[in-house]
Design an enzyme around this catalytic site. Sequence first.
Site, PDB file in Angstrom:
ATOM      1  N   HIS A  36       1.092  -1.359  -0.028  1.00  0.00           N
ATOM      2  CA  HIS A  36       0.091   0.043   0.024  1.00  0.00           C
ATOM      3  C   HIS A  36       0.891   1.335   0.023  1.00  0.00           C
ATOM      4  O   HIS A  36       1.984   1.285   0.516  1.00  0.00           O
ATOM      5  CB  HIS A  36      -0.749  -0.158   1.347  1.00  0.00           C
ATOM      6  CG  HIS A  36      -1.913   0.906   1.162  1.00  0.00           C
ATOM      7  ND1 HIS A  36      -1.840   2.137   1.805  1.00  0.00           N
ATOM      8  CD2 HIS A  36      -3.033   0.891   1.244  1.00  0.00           C
ATOM      9  CE1 HIS A  36      -2.927   2.902   1.920  1.00  0.00           C
ATOM     10  NE2 HIS A  36      -3.812   1.991   1.557  1.00  0.00           N
ATOM     11  N   ASP A  84       3.028  -4.551   7.643  1.00  0.00           N
ATOM     12  CA  ASP A  84       1.910  -3.916   7.625  1.00  0.00           C
ATOM     13  C   ASP A  84       0.748  -4.683   7.807  1.00  0.00           C
ATOM     14  O   ASP A  84       0.185  -5.451   6.772  1.00  0.00           O
ATOM     15  CB  ASP A  84       1.855  -3.211   6.307  1.00  0.00           C
ATOM     16  CG  ASP A  84       0.598  -2.460   5.821  1.00  0.00           C
ATOM     17  OD1 ASP A  84      -0.279  -2.376   6.732  1.00  0.00           O
ATOM     18  OD2 ASP A  84       0.394  -1.768   5.026  1.00  0.00           O
ATOM     19  N   LYS A 134     -10.603  -0.136  10.551  1.00  0.00           N
ATOM     20  CA  LYS A 134     -10.770  -1.055   9.352  1.00  0.00           C
ATOM     21  C   LYS A 134     -11.277  -2.567  10.214  1.00  0.00           C
ATOM     22  O   LYS A 134     -11.362  -3.727   9.753  1.00  0.00           O
ATOM     23  CB  LYS A 134      -9.313  -1.541   8.835  1.00  0.00           C
ATOM     24  CG  LYS A 134      -9.062  -0.581   7.749  1.00  0.00           C
ATOM     25  CD  LYS A 134      -7.897  -1.041   6.788  1.00  0.00           C
ATOM     26  CE  LYS A 134      -7.309   0.279   6.359  1.00  0.00           C
ATOM     27  NZ  LYS A 134      -8.017   0.817   5.104  1.00  0.00           N
ATOM     28  N   CYS A 182      -4.691   2.739  -3.760  1.00  0.00           N
ATOM     29  CA  CYS A 182      -3.355   2.777  -3.020  1.00  0.00           C
ATOM     30  C   CYS A 182      -2.291   2.071  -3.310  1.00  0.00           C
ATOM     31  O   CYS A 182      -1.381   1.393  -2.476  1.00  0.00           O
ATOM     32  CB  CYS A 182      -3.588   3.254  -1.685  1.00  0.00           C
ATOM     33  SG  CYS A 182      -4.646   4.759  -1.280  1.00  0.00           S
TER      34      CYS A 182
HETATM   35  C1  LIG Z   1      -2.489  -2.832   3.277  1.00  0.00           C
HETATM   36  C2  LIG Z   1      -2.824  -1.453   3.824  1.00  0.00           C
HETATM   37  N1  LIG Z   1      -1.613  -0.727   4.703  1.00  0.00           N
HETATM   38  C3  LIG Z   1      -2.011   0.445   5.043  1.00  0.00           C
HETATM   39  C4  LIG Z   1      -3.152   1.022   4.792  1.00  0.00           C
HETATM   40  C5  LIG Z   1      -3.425   2.456   5.204  1.00  0.00           C
HETATM   41  O1  LIG Z   1      -4.327   2.447   6.523  1.00  0.00           O
HETATM   42  P1  LIG Z   1      -4.785   3.781   7.062  1.00  0.00           P
HETATM   43  O2  LIG Z   1      -5.488   4.529   5.901  1.00  0.00           O
HETATM   44  O3  LIG Z   1      -5.812   3.767   8.218  1.00  0.00           O
HETATM   45  O4  LIG Z   1      -3.522   4.651   7.486  1.00  0.00           O
HETATM   46  C6  LIG Z   1      -4.399   0.275   4.429  1.00  0.00           C
HETATM   47  C7  LIG Z   1      -5.491   0.964   4.014  1.00  0.00           C
HETATM   48  O5  LIG Z   1      -6.170   0.991   3.339  1.00  0.00           O
HETATM   49  C8  LIG Z   1      -4.036  -0.902   3.858  1.00  0.00           C
HETATM   50  O6  LIG Z   1      -4.999  -1.616   3.406  1.00  0.00           O
END
Ligand SMILES: Cc1ncc(COP(=O)(O)O)c(C=O)c1O
Lengths: 174, 174, 417, 417
Positions: free
Chosen positions: D130, D208, D234, D374
Amino acid sequence: MCLSTRLVTWAIVSTDDRRRMSSDKAEYKRQETELDELYQEIILDHYRNPRHKGRLSAPTASEEGYNPLCGDEIILDVEVTDGVVSDIAQRGSGCSISQSSASMMTEVIVGEPIADVKGLIASFTAMMRGSDDDLEELGDLEAMAGVRKFPVRVKCATLAWHTLSQALEKAKSS
Amino acid sequence: MCLSTRLVTWAIVSTDDRRRMSSDKAEYKRQETELDELYQEIILDHYRNPRHKGRLSAPTASEEGYNPLCGDEIILDVEVTDGVVSDIAQRGSGCSISQSSASMMTEVIVGEPIADVKGLIASFTAMMRGSDDDLEELGDLEAMAGVRKFPVRVKCATLAWHTLSQALEKAKSS
Amino acid sequence: MTTSERIGALDVARIRRDFPILDRKVYGQPLVYFDNAATSQKPRQVIEALTHYYETSNANIHRAVHLLGEEATAEYEGVREKVSRFINAPSPECIVFTRNTSESINLVAYAWGRANVSAGDEIVVTVMEHHSNFVPWQQLAQETGAKLVVIGVKEDQTLDLDDGLSSYLSERTKIVAITHANNTVGTINPVKELAAEAHRAGALVLVDAAQSVPHMPVDVQDLDCDFLAFSAHKMLGPTGVGVLYARRELLAEMPPFLTGGEMISKVTIDETTWNGIPAKFEAGTPNIADVVAFGAAIDYLSDLGMQNVREHEKEITEYALRRLKQLESITIYGPEDIDVHGGVISFNYPGVHPHDVGTIVDRQGVAIRSGHGCNQPLMRSLDISGVARASFYVYNTAAEVDVFIDALGDVGDRFNG
Amino acid sequence: MTTSERIGALDVARIRRDFPILDRKVYGQPLVYFDNAATSQKPRQVIEALTHYYETSNANIHRAVHLLGEEATAEYEGVREKVSRFINAPSPECIVFTRNTSESINLVAYAWGRANVSAGDEIVVTVMEHHSNFVPWQQLAQETGAKLVVIGVKEDQTLDLDDGLSSYLSERTKIVAITHANNTVGTINPVKELAAEAHRAGALVLVDAAQSVPHMPVDVQDLDCDFLAFSAHKMLGPTGVGVLYARRELLAEMPPFLTGGEMISKVTIDETTWNGIPAKFEAGTPNIADVVAFGAAIDYLSDLGMQNVREHEKEITEYALRRLKQLESITIYGPEDIDVHGGVISFNYPGVHPHDVGTIVDRQGVAIRSGHGCNQPLMRSLDISGVARASFYVYNTAAEVDVFIDALGDVGDRFNG
Ligand SMILES: Cc1ncc(COP(=O)(O)O)c(C=O)c1O
Ligand SMILES: Cc1ncc(COP(=O)(O)O)c(C=O)c1O
Ligand code: FES
Ligand code: FES
C-alpha cells in the site's frame, strides 16, 4: 467446506430476503433510468470508438489533465491557426464518461474559432453545474447532461474541457 | 459589568441550587473522613518538619526518583556500613504525601540492617497495594494506609521507597 | 422560568442542559468541571453527530464512487469549509486536519522547518509556551544548529516586550512561534502587533491558538499570521482532531510531512508526486467521524457567538478572581487586567502542593488541574514547580465558583488551620 | 428463528443486528457494504462506548488528580492492555497509539529510520505494498541515500520468492517492510518465514497488518516481527486510531518523533528529557475517546473469535469467487489458493473502467471500491490502472454476494450487450 458454504448462503438468504422485500421497486426503476441516461448509446459509441485519438506532430500547445478522483489522465494536443482550432488530438485513459466527453469535444471544436470554443467550454461547464440554458447550443453534447445525476462523476465529464481551457491558455502565450 | 456579573451569579445560583439539593450528604461526610485519614496530623507534621532533610557528605550511593504523575523528584543519599543503613538524607520536592512518606521512611530505617530495610520496603509496598498483613510491623507508617483510598496518589507515597530500593541496589554494587 | 432567560452574555442554564456529563455526580456531589483548558466537555449535539455519522454515512472518503463514500466526503470537506469560515481563513484549502495542536505544530517544525531553517538561523519563542510549542522548536534548533531565542515574562506574566519584539529579532530570524493565550497563567498576547513586527523583520509567525480559538473570536486574516494551530477537543469537539491553518503559498511550497495513502498523486517505484493542498498533508485515512462531529461543535459555538463566549468567561473569571483574592495567603498568577487574561486562573497556597489542593477539592466534586500544565519553562521562571488551575467554559456558573471557593476553604483548614 | 442459529463460522444474522447502518437504504435498496478493506462499519457496542465515554468520563488523561481524569486514564490505558493481549504483545508498553496505519509506519520511518539508515544501506519492500508502506520508505531512501529494493510478484500476485528472500537481502539491509495481507488482490504473505529469514540476515522487519489484524488471528511474538502497524477503523473501531506495535528495546532506543505535551519528562530552556515508553511517542492530547471505543471493537472481535472471522471470510470469498468466475469475460486477480487469499476480490471487465462498474452497482445499493486502491506500483506491474474491488467482513452474507452478482449483470448488459 462446500456444504457449509451452501448452508450459510441459504440461512442468510432467508434473513436477507426479508430485507430484500423492503427494496423499493419504484426507486430501482428510477435508478435504472438514470443509468440509461448516463450510459446513452452515443456516449458508449464515443467510448468504444474515440475520435481524434492520438497525438499531433507539431501542436501549438499540449496539456495534461488529471482527475484526482481516480488518477486518470488526459493529454490534449491542440493546433491553433489564425485564431482557429485547426486540429486537435487526445490521448490518455479514463472511464467511459471522460473518454466519450473528450472524444465528443474534439469533434465539435475542430475548425472552430477560439472565441466560439471558449463559449462552448463555458456552456458545457455551466450545463454540468446544473444549468439548462445552453442545451440547444451544445447539440450532441447534451447527452452528457445525464452525468449530473452522478455528482462524483461530473469531474470525469469536465476533465477534457478543463484541460482544453488550459491548453488554449498555453497556446495563446506561445 | 459588576452588576451584570452579579445577575449571572444570582440567576445561576438558583438553577444550580436545585442540583446542589441533590448533593449526597452522607457521601460528603464519607469523603471528609477519607480526607481526614489521608491528611492525618502525623503526616502533616512530617510534611512541615521533614526529618533527615539534606544531603550526606560521603554517601555510599545516591539515587533520584521521579514521579511521572507530577514531575516531582526525590533524591536520597544513603550510607551503608557493615550491612547497616548507617545514615540517610533526602531532598527534592513534592506533595505532603511524598514528603512525609520520605521523612517517615528515613526515621524508621536509619540504623537498620539492609535485610530488615528490604523487608520494610516490601511490607510498605504491599500495604500500599492493599494488603493489611504487615500493618503492625509498620508502626507509624500505618498512617500512610489512608492514601489507598486515593489511587492516583499512591505513587506519591511509594516514591521514596522505590528510590530507596534502587539506592540500595546501587550501594550493593559499589 | 427566570433561570432560562438570558442574563449576562450567555444563557448558561439552557447551555448546561446540552451537556449530559453535567448530570453526573462525583463522590456524591454534582460535577463542577473547571479543567476546561485541558479538555472541554461535549454537548449532545456533538455526540449525536458522531452517532449519526456512524449509523448512516460511515465510509472511507475521497476516491469512492459509492453513495456512502460520497456523503462521507461531502460531510468531511464541509467541515473544512466551516472551520475555514470560523477563523476567517481565505480558503478551505488552507485548513489541514491533524490529531491535535501538538501535531499541527510538529508538522510545521518538520515540513517547513527542515526545509527552511539552517545553522545560524534564529527561532523566537516565549518562556510561556506550552511544551507543544516549545519542544518542537527546541528540537529543530538542536538538529539544524539554529539558535532558540526565548522571550521572557514580567512580574505579572505578560511578555517582556519593553524593548519591543524587535530586540529579539535579527536578520536570521526565520519564525516567531508564540501562544495566543497561555494555558496556565492565562495571559493573552498581542499577536497581531507581534505578527506585524515579525513580518517587517522578514520572519514568519506561528500562533498557538489552542487556548484562543475555543474562547474568543479569532480571525487569521486580521491577525495576519502565517500558521495557526488549535485542537477540537478544547472547543466542545471530539478528541483526535487538530487544525493547522497555513497560508496557501506556504502549504503549496512545503514538502509533505507524513507520506502514504491519500496524499499522493502518482507513485512509481522510483518517485512519488504529491497531491494538491491540503490533501498533501493528510496521509492515510483521516479521523473522518470526529471531523464531522467537530462541525457540530463549531455550529454550537457559532450559535452562541464567540464574542459572547469571551464575555461570559470574562465575567466568571472576574468573579472567581474577586472571590479568590478574599482567601487568606493565596498567590494568584497572571495579569491583573482582565482584558489580557483568558478564562484560566492559576494559584498556589504557600506550603501546600497543588496536587493536595486538587485532591481535596476533587472530593467535593470540583475538577481542577494541578501541576506544571506543560509549562515547565514558565514555572521555572516563576521558581515554582506547579500551580493549581481552574479554567472555565460556556457551561460554568458563578454558583460553581462558589462551590469551588467553599471547597478551597477545606484546604486552608487542613493545612494552615 | 432458524436464522439466529449459528450456521457456518459466525452467527451472521445476529451480528447484522448490531450494525445500525445495515438498516440503511441506498437508492431505495438495502445497503450491501463490500468496501470493508477501505473501512469497516461499526457495531452499536462501539458507538455506545463513544457516547458513554463522552457522557460520563470525558477528561484529559495522565497527570490529572480529579476523578474524571483518573477514570479516563484507566479506560485509555485499559485499551492499551486489550490491544496488547489481542496481538499477544509481550507488554502494553509496546503499544503506541497513532492516528492510523500510515502514521504508525511514518513514525518508524522517521524516528527509527532517520537514526538507523544511512547512505548505501538497503530497505526492502514489495511491489504490492500500500502507498502507506511504500512512500515513507521511498522517501527515507531518497533522503538518506539508501537503496530501495522492491520484491516483485508472480502471475498470481504472490510474491516472487523463487530464489528466497535472501536474494533481496544484503549485509546492508536494514529493514524489510512488508504487508501481511494485500488490500487489493488479497494476497496473504508468509511474514513469519520472511521475518525469520530477514533476522538471520540482521535486518529488522516491519509488518503492515492493516489488512490482517482485522481479519485473522495475529500473534506478534509468533510472527517475531519488530514492528507491526494497523488501524482501528478497519476492524469495527472508530476512525482516528492507529496502532504501532514495536519491540520494547526498539521503542526505548528510538528518539521521539512528535514532541510536545505528555511525551516529556523535563523541559528546560536548553534541553528536554523524554518520558518513558510508550508515552514518549504520544505527543499532545491523544484521541482518548476513540481509543476507549476501540476497546469495545476488540471485545466484539474477541467474542466472535478471530479464527471464526477468518473462516467466515474464507467461506464468503470462496463463494463470491465461484460466482464471479461464472460471469463472462471477467478478469479476477489474486491467488487461487484461498489459504493465501484474504477476504478481498479484485476484478475487471475488459473494456470497462472500474469506476463505471462501481457506479452501476452503487445504484443497486452495492458499495464496492474502484481504482488503484493505493497500490499503484502493483497496478503498474499488472499493467492496469485500477480494479473493481469487493471486500468482506463479519456482517456480509452470501445473499449479499448474490445481489452483487446480479448488479454486475447490469454492467455486462450495458457495456457488452
Ligand atoms: C495494506 C494497507 N496498509 C495501509 C493502509 C493504510 O491505512 P490507513 O489509511 O488507516 O492509514 C491500508 C488501508 O487502506 C491498507 O490496506
Ligand atoms: C496553549 C496550548 N498549546 C498547545 C496545547 C496542546 O494541545 P493538544 O494537547 O491538543 O495537542 C495546549 C493544550 O493543553 C495548550 O493549552
Ligand atoms: S473515473 Fe477516471 S476519469 Fe472517470
Ligand atoms: S504530587 Fe508529586 S509526589 Fe505527590
